[in-house]
Design a protein around this motif. Structure first.
Motif, PDB file in Angstrom:
ATOM      1  N   SER A  64       0.837  -1.201   0.000  1.00  0.00           N
ATOM      2  CA  SER A  64       0.000   0.000   0.000  1.00  0.00           C
ATOM      3  C   SER A  64       0.870   1.248   0.000  1.00  0.00           C
ATOM      4  CB  SER A  64      -0.889   0.039   1.248  1.00  0.00           C
ATOM      5  OG  SER A  64      -1.729  -1.084   1.316  1.00  0.00           O
ATOM      6  N   LEU A  65       0.311   2.293  -0.561  1.00  0.00           N
ATOM      7  CA  LEU A  65       0.890   3.631  -0.463  1.00  0.00           C
ATOM      8  C   LEU A  65      -0.187   4.544   0.100  1.00  0.00           C
ATOM      9  CD1 LEU A  65       3.268   5.587  -1.135  1.00  0.00           C
ATOM     10  CD2 LEU A  65       2.040   6.095  -3.261  1.00  0.00           C
ATOM     11  N   PHE A  66       0.132   5.219   1.217  1.00  0.00           N
ATOM     12  CA  PHE A  66      -0.792   6.168   1.815  1.00  0.00           C
ATOM     13  C   PHE A  66      -0.266   7.583   1.583  1.00  0.00           C
ATOM     14  CE2 PHE A  66      -3.461   3.140   3.891  1.00  0.00           C
ATOM     15  CZ  PHE A  66      -2.635   2.073   4.191  1.00  0.00           C
ATOM     16  N   ILE A  67      -1.180   8.461   1.213  1.00  0.00           N
ATOM     17  CA  ILE A  67      -0.840   9.869   1.051  1.00  0.00           C
ATOM     18  C   ILE A  67      -1.706  10.649   2.024  1.00  0.00           C
ATOM     19  CG2 ILE A  67      -0.618  11.816  -0.534  1.00  0.00           C
ATOM     20  CD1 ILE A  67      -0.733   9.799  -2.871  1.00  0.00           C
ATOM     21  N   ARG A  68      -1.062  11.338   2.960  1.00  0.00           N
ATOM     22  CA  ARG A  68      -1.797  12.164   3.926  1.00  0.00           C
ATOM     23  C   ARG A  68      -1.922  13.578   3.390  1.00  0.00           C
ATOM     24  NH1 ARG A  68       1.734   9.328   6.691  1.00  0.00           N
ATOM     25  NH2 ARG A  68       3.238  11.044   6.788  1.00  0.00           N
ATOM     26  N   ASP A  69      -2.995  14.263   3.827  1.00  0.00           N
ATOM     27  CA  ASP A  69      -3.181  15.661   3.434  1.00  0.00           C
ATOM     28  C   ASP A  69      -2.953  15.836   1.926  1.00  0.00           C
ATOM     29  OD1 ASP A  69      -1.533  18.832   4.173  1.00  0.00           O
ATOM     30  OD2 ASP A  69      -3.628  18.397   3.674  1.00  0.00           O
ATOM     31  N   SER A  70      -3.686  15.090   1.156  1.00  0.00           N
ATOM     32  CA  SER A  70      -3.462  15.086  -0.294  1.00  0.00           C
ATOM     33  C   SER A  70      -3.647  16.483  -0.885  1.00  0.00           C
ATOM     34  CB  SER A  70      -4.384  14.070  -0.967  1.00  0.00           C
ATOM     35  OG  SER A  70      -5.731  14.341  -0.656  1.00  0.00           O
ATOM     36  N   GLN A  71      -2.851  16.757  -1.913  1.00  0.00           N
ATOM     37  CA  GLN A  71      -2.835  18.046  -2.582  1.00  0.00           C
ATOM     38  C   GLN A  71      -3.162  17.866  -4.061  1.00  0.00           C
ATOM     39  OE1 GLN A  71      -2.071  20.985  -0.758  1.00  0.00           O
ATOM     40  NE2 GLN A  71      -2.324  19.479   0.905  1.00  0.00           N
ATOM     41  N   PRO A  72      -3.684  18.907  -4.707  1.00  0.00           N
ATOM     42  CA  PRO A  72      -3.922  18.804  -6.153  1.00  0.00           C
ATOM     43  C   PRO A  72      -2.663  18.405  -6.923  1.00  0.00           C
ATOM     44  CG  PRO A  72      -5.059  20.711  -5.283  1.00  0.00           C
ATOM     45  CD  PRO A  72      -4.249  20.152  -4.147  1.00  0.00           C
ATOM     46  N   SER A  73      -1.495  18.787  -6.417  1.00  0.00           N
ATOM     47  CA  SER A  73      -0.246  18.424  -7.098  1.00  0.00           C
ATOM     48  C   SER A  73       0.073  16.927  -6.990  1.00  0.00           C
ATOM     49  CB  SER A  73       0.922  19.225  -6.514  1.00  0.00           C
ATOM     50  OG  SER A  73       1.043  18.977  -5.120  1.00  0.00           O
ATOM     51  N   ASP A  74      -0.678  16.204  -6.160  1.00  0.00           N
ATOM     52  CA  ASP A  74      -0.513  14.749  -6.079  1.00  0.00           C
ATOM     53  C   ASP A  74      -1.271  14.039  -7.201  1.00  0.00           C
ATOM     54  OD1 ASP A  74      -0.794  14.926  -2.468  1.00  0.00           O
ATOM     55  OD2 ASP A  74       1.024  14.917  -3.712  1.00  0.00           O
ATOM     56  N   SER A  75      -2.054  14.768  -7.955  1.00  0.00           N
ATOM     57  CA  SER A  75      -2.820  14.167  -9.049  1.00  0.00           C
ATOM     58  C   SER A  75      -1.858  13.603 -10.094  1.00  0.00           C
ATOM     59  CB  SER A  75      -3.740  15.210  -9.693  1.00  0.00           C
ATOM     60  OG  SER A  75      -4.675  15.693  -8.751  1.00  0.00           O
ATOM     61  N   ALA A  76      -1.924  12.307 -10.278  1.00  0.00           N
ATOM     62  CA  ALA A  76      -0.977  11.611 -11.151  1.00  0.00           C
ATOM     63  C   ALA A  76      -1.397  10.147 -11.219  1.00  0.00           C
ATOM     64  CB  ALA A  76       0.453  11.706 -10.613  1.00  0.00           C
ATOM     65  N   THR A  77      -0.682   9.379 -11.999  1.00  0.00           N
ATOM     66  CA  THR A  77      -0.832   7.925 -11.984  1.00  0.00           C
ATOM     67  C   THR A  77       0.252   7.345 -11.088  1.00  0.00           C
ATOM     68  OG1 THR A  77      -1.803   7.830 -14.192  1.00  0.00           O
ATOM     69  CG2 THR A  77      -0.774   5.820 -13.370  1.00  0.00           C
ATOM     70  N   TYR A  78      -0.149   6.429 -10.213  1.00  0.00           N
ATOM     71  CA  TYR A  78       0.793   5.806  -9.279  1.00  0.00           C
ATOM     72  C   TYR A  78       0.971   4.345  -9.672  1.00  0.00           C
ATOM     73  CZ  TYR A  78       0.537  10.013  -6.551  1.00  0.00           C
ATOM     74  OH  TYR A  78       0.631  11.334  -6.160  1.00  0.00           O
ATOM     75  N   LEU A  79       2.221   3.972  -9.878  1.00  0.00           N
ATOM     76  CA  LEU A  79       2.570   2.627 -10.313  1.00  0.00           C
ATOM     77  C   LEU A  79       3.298   1.901  -9.193  1.00  0.00           C
ATOM     78  CD1 LEU A  79       4.147   3.915 -13.606  1.00  0.00           C
ATOM     79  CD2 LEU A  79       2.224   2.364 -13.617  1.00  0.00           C
ATOM     80  N   CYS A  80       2.830   0.708  -8.857  1.00  0.00           N
ATOM     81  CA  CYS A  80       3.627  -0.116  -7.966  1.00  0.00           C
ATOM     82  C   CYS A  80       4.565  -0.971  -8.819  1.00  0.00           C
ATOM     83  CB  CYS A  80       2.751  -0.994  -7.074  1.00  0.00           C
ATOM     84  SG  CYS A  80       1.763  -2.222  -7.938  1.00  0.00           S
ATOM     85  N   ALA A  81       5.684  -1.370  -8.215  1.00  0.00           N
ATOM     86  CA  ALA A  81       6.656  -2.202  -8.927  1.00  0.00           C
ATOM     87  C   ALA A  81       7.371  -3.069  -7.909  1.00  0.00           C
ATOM     88  CB  ALA A  81       7.650  -1.343  -9.692  1.00  0.00           C
ATOM     89  N   MET A  82       7.785  -4.236  -8.329  1.00  0.00           N
ATOM     90  CA  MET A  82       8.435  -5.144  -7.391  1.00  0.00           C
ATOM     91  C   MET A  82       9.321  -6.130  -8.132  1.00  0.00           C
ATOM     92  SD  MET A  82       4.851  -6.893  -6.281  1.00  0.00           S
ATOM     93  CE  MET A  82       4.070  -5.284  -6.155  1.00  0.00           C
ATOM     94  N   ARG A  83      10.275  -6.675  -7.401  1.00  0.00           N
ATOM     95  CA  ARG A  83      11.187  -7.646  -7.988  1.00  0.00           C
ATOM     96  C   ARG A  83      11.720  -8.567  -6.913  1.00  0.00           C
ATOM     97  NH1 ARG A  83      16.639  -5.859  -7.344  1.00  0.00           N
ATOM     98  NH2 ARG A  83      17.304  -7.210  -9.023  1.00  0.00           N
ATOM     99  N   GLY A  84      12.278  -9.695  -7.376  1.00  0.00           N
ATOM    100  CA  GLY A  84      12.918 -10.610  -6.450  1.00  0.00           C
ATOM    101  C   GLY A  84      14.359 -10.207  -6.223  1.00  0.00           C
ATOM    102  N   SER A  85      15.080 -11.009  -5.447  1.00  0.00           N
ATOM    103  CA  SER A  85      16.492 -10.754  -5.218  1.00  0.00           C
ATOM    104  C   SER A  85      17.278 -11.287  -6.397  1.00  0.00           C
ATOM    105  CB  SER A  85      16.955 -11.426  -3.924  1.00  0.00           C
ATOM    106  OG  SER A  85      16.750 -12.816  -4.007  1.00  0.00           O
TER     107      SER A  85
END
Lengths: 112, 113
Positions: free
Chosen positions: A73-94
């Motif tokens: 999860s990603l939490f954004i507190r006190d969100s602002q109009p400048s936070d408007s965007a697409t958020y991508l999660c990404a992950m990998r193994g070792s």
């Protein structure tokens, strides 16, 4: 089934709201977890980076990883109009040759 | 800060043309990548390179080739552009090693007509 699932949204919230963005994954070998923010017609920029389970906080942003549930999860507190965007999660193994696997992104709109 | 520069931001090409997309990074990163990004499909890896003159196919290499003659430069080549290659192309780079993270360029918007 995709290795990484992410709700595409769009998610619309009023300014000041707490935003929760989530991804689930199926590969238990994933060890490194990232969140990228992508503004319209721009490249993704790295926002948060965590290793294994736990929380990481950076200003208004908190990243959480629950490996037992295969859920991040990603939490954004006190969100602002400048936070408007697409958020991508990404992950990998070792291992240096492990590829980074991306979610499809969640479009967030913060209304003033 | 890491800087990944894609020389062409917006291109319009005709079907059948040969297209070169150039990417340069200034952080001496070993790894470089080319992705394409399409609505609903997310980021898909086309090719990547771990070293000069080395290349590996990603998930969707068909119709593309790459060149890495210098460490800082990674080129994507569309030998004969087709309309289904209309997309946003993203170059990225990273260090080698377990904890590496990928840094992206601004993207190249390619339209094939």
């Amino acid at each position: 089934q995709k290795e990484v699932e992410q709700d595409p949204g769009p998610l619309s919230v009023p300014e000041g709201a707490i935003v929760s963005l989530n991804c689930t994954y199926s590969n238990s070998a994933f060890q490194y977890f990232m969140w990228y923010r992508q503004y319209s017609r721009k490249g993704p920029e790295l926002l948060m980076y965590t290793y294994s389970s736990g929380n990481k906080e950076d200003g208004r942003f908190t990243a959480q990883v629950d490996k037992s549930s295969k859920y991040i999860s990603l939490f954004i507190r006190d969100s602002q109009p400048s936070d408007s965007a697409t958020y991508l999660c990404a992950m990998r193994g070792s291992g240096a040759t492990n590829k980074l696997i991306f979610g499809t992104g969640t479009l967030l709109a913060v209304q003033p | 800060d890491v800087k990944v520069t894609q020389s062409s931001r917006y291109l319009v090409k005709r079907t059948g043309e040969k297209v070169f997309l150039e990417c340069v990074q200034d952080m001496d990163h070993e790894n470089m990548f080319w992705y394409r990004q399409d609505p609903g499909l997310g980021l898909r890896l086309i090719y990547f390179s771990y070293d000069v003159k080395m290349k590996e196919k990603g998930d969707i290499p068909e119709g593309y080739s790459v060149s890495r003659e210098k460490k800082e430069r990674f080129s994507l080549i569309l030998e004969s552009a087709s309309t289904n290659q209309t997309s946003m192309y993203l170059c990225a780079s990273s260090t080698s090693g377990n904890g590496n993270t990928i840094y992206f360029g601004e993207g190249s918007w390619l339209t094939v007509v």
